[in-house]
Design a protein around this motif. Structure first.
Motif, mmCIF file in Angstrom:
data_model
loop_
_atom_site.group_PDB
_atom_site.id
_atom_site.type_symbol
_atom_site.label_atom_id
_atom_site.label_comp_id
_atom_site.label_asym_id
_atom_site.label_seq_id
_atom_site.Cartn_x
_atom_site.Cartn_y
_atom_site.Cartn_z
ATOM 1 N N ASN A 1 0.860 -1.184 0.000
ATOM 2 C CA ASN A 1 0.000 0.000 0.000
ATOM 3 C C ASN A 1 0.896 1.234 0.000
ATOM 4 O OD1 ASN A 1 0.743 0.559 2.830
ATOM 5 N ND2 ASN A 1 -0.613 -1.160 3.302
ATOM 6 N N GLY A 2 0.286 2.404 -0.090
ATOM 7 C CA GLY A 2 1.100 3.609 -0.084
ATOM 8 C C GLY A 2 0.283 4.870 -0.270
ATOM 9 N N VAL B 1 -1.545 25.668 -2.346
ATOM 10 C CA VAL B 1 -2.979 25.398 -2.241
ATOM 11 C C VAL B 1 -3.206 23.895 -2.125
ATOM 12 C CG1 VAL B 1 -5.215 25.645 -3.372
ATOM 13 C CG2 VAL B 1 -3.498 27.446 -3.608
ATOM 14 N N LEU B 2 -3.714 23.489 -0.997
ATOM 15 C CA LEU B 2 -4.022 22.077 -0.781
ATOM 16 C C LEU B 2 -5.291 21.717 -1.547
ATOM 17 C CD1 LEU B 2 -3.169 19.517 0.790
ATOM 18 C CD2 LEU B 2 -4.721 20.251 2.617
ATOM 19 N N THR B 3 -5.222 20.675 -2.359
ATOM 20 C CA THR B 3 -6.385 20.286 -3.153
ATOM 21 C C THR B 3 -6.368 18.778 -3.345
ATOM 22 O OG1 THR B 3 -7.598 20.729 -5.200
ATOM 23 C CG2 THR B 3 -5.203 20.636 -5.364
ATOM 24 N N GLU B 4 -7.353 18.294 -4.053
ATOM 25 C CA GLU B 4 -7.466 16.848 -4.237
ATOM 26 C C GLU B 4 -6.875 16.433 -5.579
ATOM 27 O OE1 GLU B 4 -10.608 18.797 -6.394
ATOM 28 O OE2 GLU B 4 -10.049 18.929 -4.268
ATOM 29 N N THR B 5 -6.530 15.160 -5.698
ATOM 30 C CA THR B 5 -6.118 14.577 -6.965
ATOM 31 C C THR B 5 -6.671 13.165 -7.060
ATOM 32 O OG1 THR B 5 -4.255 13.886 -8.360
ATOM 33 C CG2 THR B 5 -3.907 13.793 -5.988
ATOM 34 N N GLY B 6 -7.107 12.815 -8.229
ATOM 35 C CA GLY B 6 -7.609 11.456 -8.442
ATOM 36 C C GLY B 6 -6.552 10.551 -9.035
ATOM 37 N N ALA B 7 -5.312 11.051 -9.128
ATOM 38 C CA ALA B 7 -4.256 10.304 -9.818
ATOM 39 C C ALA B 7 -3.948 8.968 -9.140
ATOM 40 C CB ALA B 7 -2.995 11.145 -9.898
ATOM 41 N N ALA B 8 -3.915 8.955 -7.803
ATOM 42 C CA ALA B 8 -3.575 7.715 -7.101
ATOM 43 C C ALA B 8 -4.589 6.617 -7.399
ATOM 44 C CB ALA B 8 -3.492 7.975 -5.601
ATOM 45 N N LYS B 9 -5.875 6.978 -7.364
ATOM 46 C CA LYS B 9 -6.908 6.000 -7.687
ATOM 47 C C LYS B 9 -6.909 5.666 -9.170
ATOM 48 C CE LYS B 9 -10.037 7.183 -3.875
ATOM 49 N NZ LYS B 9 -11.391 7.666 -3.501
ATOM 50 N N ALA C 1 -5.011 2.625 -10.797
ATOM 51 C CA ALA C 1 -5.614 1.293 -10.870
ATOM 52 C C ALA C 1 -6.270 1.022 -12.220
ATOM 53 C CB ALA C 1 -6.635 1.117 -9.752
ATOM 54 N N LYS C 2 -6.659 2.081 -12.947
ATOM 55 C CA LYS C 2 -7.276 1.868 -14.261
ATOM 56 C C LYS C 2 -6.255 1.369 -15.272
ATOM 57 C CE LYS C 2 -11.026 5.205 -13.671
ATOM 58 N NZ LYS C 2 -11.742 6.390 -14.241
ATOM 59 N N ALA C 3 -5.000 1.747 -15.073
ATOM 60 C CA ALA C 3 -3.934 1.266 -15.949
ATOM 61 C C ALA C 3 -3.194 0.090 -15.342
ATOM 62 C CB ALA C 3 -2.946 2.397 -16.244
ATOM 63 N N LEU C 4 -3.243 -0.006 -14.016
ATOM 64 C CA LEU C 4 -2.508 -1.035 -13.284
ATOM 65 C C LEU C 4 -3.442 -1.647 -12.235
ATOM 66 C CD1 LEU C 4 0.491 -1.761 -13.723
ATOM 67 C CD2 LEU C 4 1.042 -0.345 -11.751
ATOM 68 N N PRO C 5 -4.341 -2.547 -12.649
ATOM 69 C CA PRO C 5 -5.384 -3.076 -11.757
ATOM 70 C C PRO C 5 -4.852 -3.726 -10.489
ATOM 71 C CG PRO C 5 -5.840 -3.659 -14.035
ATOM 72 C CD PRO C 5 -4.472 -3.074 -14.015
ATOM 73 N N GLY D 1 -7.107 -0.046 -4.904
ATOM 74 C CA GLY D 1 -7.381 0.041 -3.470
ATOM 75 C C GLY D 1 -6.156 0.135 -2.590
ATOM 76 N N LYS D 2 -4.966 0.203 -3.176
ATOM 77 C CA LYS D 2 -3.736 0.207 -2.378
ATOM 78 C C LYS D 2 -3.135 1.593 -2.179
ATOM 79 C CE LYS D 2 -2.249 -4.517 -3.505
ATOM 80 N NZ LYS D 2 -1.114 -5.352 -3.986
ATOM 81 N N LEU D 3 -3.616 2.581 -2.936
ATOM 82 C CA LEU D 3 -2.982 3.899 -2.885
ATOM 83 C C LEU D 3 -3.964 4.995 -2.520
ATOM 84 C CD1 LEU D 3 -0.866 3.709 -6.175
ATOM 85 C CD2 LEU D 3 -0.034 3.346 -3.848
ATOM 86 N N SER D 4 -3.533 5.924 -1.679
ATOM 87 C CA SER D 4 -4.273 7.163 -1.432
ATOM 88 C C SER D 4 -3.475 8.298 -2.057
ATOM 89 C CB SER D 4 -4.442 7.399 0.074
ATOM 90 O OG SER D 4 -3.172 7.478 0.714
ATOM 91 N N GLY D 5 -4.094 9.477 -2.155
ATOM 92 C CA GLY D 5 -3.376 10.576 -2.796
ATOM 93 C C GLY D 5 -3.939 11.934 -2.434
ATOM 94 N N ASN D 6 -3.100 12.928 -2.542
ATOM 95 C CA ASN D 6 -3.505 14.312 -2.338
ATOM 96 C C ASN D 6 -2.566 15.194 -3.151
ATOM 97 O OD1 ASN D 6 -5.347 16.116 -1.359
ATOM 98 N ND2 ASN D 6 -4.937 15.691 0.797
ATOM 99 N N ALA D 7 -2.874 16.485 -3.233
ATOM 100 C CA ALA D 7 -2.061 17.377 -4.047
ATOM 101 C C ALA D 7 -1.908 18.730 -3.401
ATOM 102 C CB ALA D 7 -2.684 17.538 -5.443
ATOM 103 N N ILE D 8 -0.768 19.348 -3.658
ATOM 104 C CA ILE D 8 -0.505 20.721 -3.241
ATOM 105 C C ILE D 8 -0.123 21.505 -4.484
ATOM 106 C CG2 ILE D 8 0.859 22.228 -1.761
ATOM 107 C CD1 ILE D 8 1.554 19.684 -0.104
#
Length: 475
Positions: A307-308, A341-349, A352-356, A360-367
């Motif tokens: 996970n990570g 600016v702290l904001t969200e990113t969907g990159a971590a999730k 999984a679309k490219a690497l199934p 469910g193993k990664l969380s993510g955030n963005a600045i």
């Protein structure tokens, strides 16, 4: 002047002469045979004399010493005498196989490149490409396609935009000509307002004005079977993007943003084999997803990722405000040039679309930070197998040089490296080896990426795959 100084000057003069003779040979092979020559992944096309010499100095990272440019000249001169089919040829890796620099080059090349030597050289069909939207990514895609005009099997035929005033085309041409981040366009640009065209070097680009993707008849401009690259991000699902396919002359759509619903999200180098001939709508995912997914795949394949967390330090973008004002997104309304600016990113999730296997193993955030380009992803991972800094860095360096992901992953160890040094990087992500942290099975890997140009290079690779002009690579 000492003998040593004289020798160095003579050596430099010989390098200059070889480089001056190399440049037209490289260009001719590309234009006439669609053969792109690289040196350990670095393109030699349109290089200056000093750029050509610098590329040979870069080879020391792979060979342990600077590559002799005169050997390269011998190889390329011999290649120019062969009838080659379209291909990408890495001269660095080819020369690695040449045990004796004085060997019979013609015989060596005939053996190594038998698959691309044919009785009649001929390019495949050239595919029309249309850029729908001409913002940051659209203009960089235009620069790349124009730079490669005459090869690659793709030609930029048109851009589609909304009209913004009587001098719209002049302003758009000016934005293509000059860029505050990426510098001036390398060449000439001529605007024909009466016919709504921009001629950039040898490429004639039709400027089409439209407010809706379903309103354009591309065949009226002589455009057929075109791939439409949607850079607006306004439509991200199959229903919205299908509007492009209603247009005569359009056959496929590539979205330069994360796709929604059943739209395939492709990270070239990782899951581009999922692009089928029957696919008419595909997404090239996001810049961050493209930067981190190849590195994550490599680490997961070697060590396993339990996970990570992925933290992205991202340059500000056009969707933020220059000064404080209303914004539909949280925090993004605050002045982009003054704040982190702290904001969200969907990159971590999205990984999984490219690497199934990482679902469910990664969380993510963005600045978001006050820089205009080049971002960084910090991969904080828990692995299945413990490692060391040296082992992990050696592995990632090897990935950048010799793996199938070498066009996506780069590796650097410069102690003075900062974000502006990565402007113009053609790789999806660049691992900073000096920043790697390892504590047995816990690792932190820092990945730089040019979120504009590096991503645009990935998009062009996807276009080539959709156009079925993705030529083989040798050796």
């Amino acid at each position: 002047m000492t003998d040593a100084t004289t020798a160095r000057l003579d050596d430099w003069a010989k390098k200059q002469t070889a480089a001056e003779e190399l440049i037209p040979l490289v260009g001719r092979l590309y234009r006439e045979n669609d053969v792109l020559l690289t040196l350990f992944g670095r393109s030699l096309l349109n290089k200056s004399v000093t750029g050509m010499i610098k590329a040979h100095r870069y080879a020391r990272h792979f060979l342990g010493e600077e590559l002799d440019i005169q050997i390269t000249h011998r190889i390329v001169k011999a290649l120019s005498g062969l009838n080659l089919a379209p291909a990408r040829i890495d001269l660095g890796r080819l020369i690695e196989k040449l045990d004796d620099p004085n060997a019979d080059v013609d015989a060596f090349l005939a053996a190594e490149l038998a698959e691309v030597v044919q009785s009649q050289s001929g390019k495949g069909e050239v595919r029309d490409v249309v850029l729908y939207g001409f913002g940051r990514i659209g203009r960089l895609l235009a620069r790349i396609l124009i730079d490669r005009a005459g090869g690659t099997g793709m030609r930029l035929r048109a851009i589609v935009v909304r009209r913004n005033g009587e001098n719209d085309i002049v302003k758009r041409a000016s934005l293509l000509r000059r860029d505050s981040v990426h510098g001036a366009f390398d060449g000439s640009i001529v605007v024909d307002e009466e016919n709504s065209t921009i001629q950039a070097n040898g490429t004639l680009i039709q400027v089409i004005y439209s407010n809706d993707p379903s309103e354009v008849d591309y065949t009226a401009y002589g455009i057929n079977d075109a791939i439409i690259v949607d850079n607006t991000g306004k439509w991200r699902d199959e229903e919205g993007l299908s509007k492009h396919l209603a247009c005569p002359g359009a056959s496929k759509v590539l979205l330069t943003a994360p796709g929604k619903g059943d739209v395939k999200n492709i990270v070239f180098g990782v899951n581009d084999d999922a692009i089928l001939d029957t696919d008419t709508i595909v997404s090239a995912a996001s810049c961050t997803t493209n930067a981190i997914t190849p590195v994550l795949k490599a680490i997961n394949d070697k060590f396993g990722v339990r996970n990570g967390h992925v933290e992205t330090v991202h340059s500000f973008t056009n969707d933020q405000n220059l000064i404080d004002n209303f914004h539909k997104g949280s925090r993004r309304g605050r002045a982009a040039g003054l704040n982190m600016v702290l904001t969200e990113t969907g990159a971590a999730k999205a990984v999984a679309k490219a690497l199934p296997e990482l679902a469910g193993k990664l969380s993510g955030n963005a600045i978001r930070v006050p820089t205009p380009n080049v971002s960084m992803a910090i991969l904080n991972l828990n692995l299945d197998n413990a490692t060391t800094v040296d082992e992990l860095n050696t592995f990632l360096r090897e990935v950048s040089m010799h793996s199938p992901l070498r066009n996506q992953v780069d590796y650097v160890t410069s102690p003075e490296l900062v974000s502006t040094d990565l402007v113009g990087s053609k790789r999806a992500g660049v691992v900073d080896g000096l920043a790697t942290i390892v504590d047995e099975d816990r690792v932190v890997v820092y990945v730089w990426y040019d979120n504009e140009f590096g991503y645009s290079c990935q998009v062009v690779r996807c276009v080539a795959k959709m156009a079925d002009v993705d030529v083989p690579a040798f050796p």
